[in-house]
Design an enzyme around this catalytic site. Structure first.
Site, PDB file in Angstrom:
ATOM      1  N   ASP A   1       1.428  -5.670   5.959  1.00 20.64           N
ATOM      2  CA  ASP A   1       0.226  -5.064   5.390  1.00 20.64           C
ATOM      3  C   ASP A   1       0.460  -4.530   3.979  1.00 20.64           C
ATOM      4  O   ASP A   1      -0.431  -4.593   3.129  1.00 20.64           O
ATOM      5  CB  ASP A   1      -0.267  -3.927   6.297  1.00 20.64           C
ATOM      6  CG  ASP A   1      -0.866  -4.451   7.590  1.00 20.64           C
ATOM      7  OD1 ASP A   1      -1.270  -5.631   7.627  1.00 20.64           O
ATOM      8  OD2 ASP A   1      -0.935  -3.687   8.572  1.00 20.64           O
ATOM      9  N   GLY A   2       1.659  -4.003   3.714  1.00 19.76           N
ATOM     10  CA  GLY A   2       1.961  -3.475   2.384  1.00 19.76           C
ATOM     11  C   GLY A   2       1.920  -4.560   1.326  1.00 19.76           C
ATOM     12  O   GLY A   2       1.353  -4.374   0.243  1.00 19.76           O
TER      13      GLY A   2
ATOM     14  N   ASN B   1      -6.619   0.954  -0.146  1.00 25.59           N
ATOM     15  CA  ASN B   1      -6.533   1.875   0.987  1.00 25.59           C
ATOM     16  C   ASN B   1      -7.014   3.275   0.629  1.00 25.59           C
ATOM     17  O   ASN B   1      -8.035   3.730   1.121  1.00 25.59           O
ATOM     18  CB  ASN B   1      -5.096   1.959   1.512  1.00 25.59           C
ATOM     19  CG  ASN B   1      -4.879   1.119   2.747  1.00 25.59           C
ATOM     20  OD1 ASN B   1      -5.785   0.444   3.217  1.00 25.59           O
ATOM     21  ND2 ASN B   1      -3.668   1.157   3.281  1.00 25.59           N
TER      22      ASN B   1
END
Length: 296
Positions: A73-74, A151
């Site tokens: 995800d990063g 995010n």
């Protein structure tokens, strides 16, 4: 049915052997389909691929029809955010990390090939993920990529020391807070740092932003969900050394001083993510985060 996306980019997490192997497998499969393939510079350098077309993320955004991001995800956050700054290129995430909340395609060989084939033919569902942009009043020369978050934008204490801040929404005073910080999150980020701090989960298609206090020194401080059309101004009122820090998706730390203003609002750009046709966000919540899991 012909392919909808003909020029395909591959972007992988650097220095990770299993990602490099997946990139090589993916390249061979796409080549078999007769598609034009471009591999991101550093991704290609980590593989044994030779005589392949390579390009930077900016060039990929401007030249390709779709980008496939391989990793966790990063890596997906970083790559998709940067790609979206330059164009509306859609992104597909293949999970080679731990959680795989954003990288929704599993790396299982047979299933992956079937899923990719369908998506590249245009048989897919689409999520448009909003982003936030921020400006610090005395830091007008910050690079664009250091000002955009997919995010969250977080202002946090250094070494666990409390600090004070004052928040205005659309020019109107909202609240004061003393504590370990404040998270301003997109719906996508509501399942990340904001959720860990006690914030609500928002659907990615929701036109909202959530403000989540971090360890507020108060019995009645609560997360606040507002319209993503609102402009948020945050003033640092006081702190103990060292100074509080502003971070963008966990990166690009900026030291903040007393009385500095941080302005946060919705970014013009969105990240376009392609999923399988049967993708269900709530399935992901249950499977990845154990949402509503029966414990006994």
């Amino acid at each position: 049915m012909a392919f909808k996306y003909h020029k395909v980019a591959i972007v992988g997490k650097h220095y990770k052997k299993e990602v490099s192997q997946m990139v090589e497998t993916l390249y061979a499969y796409l080549q078999q389909q007769g598609l034009e393939i471009i591999v991101e510079n550093d991704t290609a350098a980590d593989t044994s691929l030779v005589n392949v077309a390579i390009a930077s993320l900016k060039e990929i955004a401007l030249r390709c029809d779709v980008a496939i991001v391989v990793g966790g995800d990063g890596n997906f956050l970083k790559a998709s955010r940067l790609l979206a700054l330059y164009s509306n290129i859609p992104v597909i995430g293949i999970n080679k990390g731990k959680l795989g909340f954003l990288t929704t395609l599993a790396a299982d060989d047979n299933a992956l090939k079937n899923d990719l084939y369908a998506i590249l033919k245009g048989d897919s569902s689409v999520t448009k993920m909003s982003m936030l942009k921020c400006r610090v009043d005395n830091n007008l020369r910050a690079p664009l990529e250091a000002s955009i978050a997919l995010n969250e934008i977080a202002i946090t204490a250094s070494r666990g020391l409390m600090f004070g801040l004052k928040v205005f929404i659309d020019g109107r005073y909202a609240f004061d807070q003393r504590g370990d910080g404040l998270i301003v999150s997109t719906p996508t980020g509501s399942t990340a740092h904001a959720m860990s701090a006690g914030g609500p989960i928002l659907n990615p298609n929701q036109n909202s932003v959530v403000l989540v206090p971090i360890c507020s020194h108060s019995l009645n401080s609560r997360p606040l969900v507002i319209s993503d059309e609102s402009v948020i101004d945050i003033y640092i009122t006081d702190y103990n050394d060292p100074e509080p820090v502003l971070s963008i998706d966990g990166r690009h730390d900026t030291i903040l001083k007393a009385h500095q203003k941080v302005t946060i609002q919705k970014a013009r750009k969105k990240v376009t993510v392609l999923h399988t046709k049967d993708y269900n966000y709530y399935d992901t919540l249950r499977e990845k985060l154990g949402w509503s899991k029966v414990l006994f």
